[in-house]
Design an enzyme around this catalytic site. Structure first.
Site, PDB file in Angstrom:
ATOM      1  N   SER A 195       0.784  -1.227   0.000  1.00  0.00           N
ATOM      2  CA  SER A 195       0.000   0.000   0.000  1.00  0.00           C
ATOM      3  C   SER A 195       0.816   1.279   0.000  1.00  0.00           C
ATOM      4  O   SER A 195       0.297   2.336  -0.367  1.00  0.00           O
ATOM      5  CB  SER A 195      -0.952   0.009   1.200  1.00  0.00           C
ATOM      6  OG  SER A 195      -0.233  -0.074   2.415  1.00  0.00           O
ATOM      7  N   HIS A 223      -5.791  -3.792  -2.018  1.00  0.00           N
ATOM      8  CA  HIS A 223      -5.567  -2.777  -3.052  1.00  0.00           C
ATOM      9  C   HIS A 223      -5.494  -3.387  -4.443  1.00  0.00           C
ATOM     10  O   HIS A 223      -5.090  -2.708  -5.390  1.00  0.00           O
ATOM     11  CB  HIS A 223      -4.265  -2.022  -2.759  1.00  0.00           C
ATOM     12  CG  HIS A 223      -4.305  -1.232  -1.489  1.00  0.00           C
ATOM     13  ND1 HIS A 223      -4.763   0.062  -1.425  1.00  0.00           N
ATOM     14  CD2 HIS A 223      -3.947  -1.570  -0.224  1.00  0.00           C
ATOM     15  CE1 HIS A 223      -4.680   0.497  -0.175  1.00  0.00           C
ATOM     16  NE2 HIS A 223      -4.189  -0.468   0.562  1.00  0.00           N
ATOM     17  N   LYS A 253     -12.451  -0.254  -0.482  1.00  0.00           N
ATOM     18  CA  LYS A 253     -11.573   0.520  -1.360  1.00  0.00           C
ATOM     19  C   LYS A 253     -12.214   0.622  -2.747  1.00  0.00           C
ATOM     20  O   LYS A 253     -13.143   1.385  -2.930  1.00  0.00           O
ATOM     21  CB  LYS A 253     -10.171  -0.080  -1.347  1.00  0.00           C
ATOM     22  CG  LYS A 253      -9.511   0.068   0.033  1.00  0.00           C
ATOM     23  CD  LYS A 253      -8.110  -0.468   0.089  1.00  0.00           C
ATOM     24  CE  LYS A 253      -7.411  -0.110   1.385  1.00  0.00           C
ATOM     25  NZ  LYS A 253      -8.075  -0.604   2.608  1.00  0.00           N
TER      26      LYS A 253
END
Length: 403
Positions: A195, A223, A253
């Site tokens: 990240s 992610h 996300k």
């Protein structure tokens, strides 16, 4: 406040201010999107180009998805009323898990209230004090905390260094062979996208090493889901290779909802329902949130062009920064780190950029190593090229000047 608490907290906060690691929150006055309004220190509102969001596909602002969530609230109410194993299990939870499994190409899935809870609950359920866990040195805090809770013996390998991973596995195997203890369960665990750097785990090599070393392999696709691969299905689609034993992810996300998940064999998810403390001992996510997450995933499934728009924007932004003289590489993810080094300097540059209408945070120790402070840009599918070019030019000037 007691005197003991007053002294302890005051000293900790003063130390954080002194070494430039003190944290505070910005106030955002508009919904998360490629442009937002921020409350400035003088109380005024200022429009900013947002380069700090994990909502990579900008689904939180799609009208049909907002309307679908509003309808789900009207149908299911605002809360779940209980844990999944008592009264909290509702139809939207099951529908969400079935679609996650389909989307990720797995047999089954189980949802948690957060991605953090998914990691902590899964690792501590799979491993115990007599087991071995092999962890990338840049893994997320939720993975580290899960390992600590498991009480397993942890072996940290150098970041994305497959030779070092093999070395620590061999050393662990040798140490156990020389003891009288029974053979341990062995788990390799890694982020899919790291990240703070935006780089990817070497999944083909990890699969090979896990197979040869008889290790379970777990990846956290927080992610990666909605970002990697032609249709946003994650790291395996990106590499065109086999899936791992345990896939963890988040719905907060790119999916733009809330919650975490684990996908894999049916027997794995049944095991977690019975053994994962962060699943068992918590109230279920609101069914309307589960319905929203499922609708958003269906939207990603039906609109792969959204994923491609994100990839195009990442390339455009990295190219623009390079043309402006900023030392960055083309990111394989939606995260573009601009390393500054000094913590105080990174904070100053970030503050200067905010004054100029660019919201990009300074990431400092302990999130990254000391002396590795950076501006962490994260892009969205809906940024325009004009916005990205403007941001690249302003960022480059601020970095050159050093503020």
């Amino acid at each position: 406040m007691s005197r003991i608490l007053d002294i302890f907290t005051k000293d900790a906060l003063e130390a954080a201010r002194a070494n430039n690691t003190y944290r505070s929150m910005r106030l955002m006055e508009t919904p998360e999107s490629s442009c937002v309004k921020i409350r400035m220190p003088d109380g005024a509102s200022q429009e900013q180009i947002l380069l700090a969001s994990n909502s990579y596909l900008d689904l939180a602002n799609v009208d049909e998805l907002k309307q679908a969530m509003a309808q789900a609230v009207l149908e299911w109410g605002t809360g779940s009323g209980g844990a999944r194993l008592t009264t909290g299990n509702k139809s939207p939870h099951q529908e969400l898990e079935e679609f996650i499994a389909k989307f990720k190409g797995e047999e089954s899935a189980i949802t948690f209230n957060t991605g953090y809870m998914a990691n902590v609950g899964t690792i501590s359920a799979l491993c115990g004090k007599n087991d071995f866990i092999f962890s990338d040195e840049l893994n997320h805090a939720s993975i580290i905390d899960g390992i600590r809770l498991s009480r397993a013996k942890c072996f940290v390998y150098k970041h994305n260094d497959m030779a070092d991973l093999q070395r620590v596995i061999q050393e662990a195997d040798k140490s156990r062979a020389e003891s009288a203890l029974p053979a341990p369960r062995k788990l390799i665990v890694t982020d899919a996208v790291f990240s703070m750097d935006g780089d990817l785990a070497n999944l083909p090599e990890l699969l090979r090493i896990a197979h040869e070393s008889e290790c379970l392999l777990m990846i956290d696709e927080a992610h990666a889901t909605g970002v990697l691969g032609k249709t946003g299905r994650g790291l395996a689609e990106h590499y065109g290779c086999a899936h791992v034993d345990v896939t963890v992810g988040t719905l907060s996300k790119a999916v733009a909802a809330e919650g975490g998940f684990v996908a894999g064999p049916k027997q794995l998810t049944e095991f977690l329902k019975n053994k994962s403390r962060s699943f068992i001992f918590t109230t279920a996510m609101a069914p309307a949130v589960a319905a929203a997450a499922c609708n958003n995933l269906r939207y990603i499934d039906a609109h792969p062009e959204r994923v491609q728009n994100l990839r195009d924007n990442v390339k455009f932004f990295c190219d623009a920064l390079q043309r402006e003289g900023v030392n960055v590489e083309l990111s394989p993810s939606a995260i573009v780190p601009i390393v500054i080094g000094d913590e105080a300097k990174a904070m100053q540059i970030s503050a200067k950029l905010q004054e100029q209408g660019i919201l990009i945070p300074a990431i400092r120790y302990p999130t990254v190593a000391k002396g590795q402070a950076r501006l962490r840009a994260s892009l969205m599918a809906t940024h325009t090229h004009e916005q990205l070019q403007t941001a690249a030019s302003i960022i480059a000037q601020a970095v050159k000047e050093g503020v």
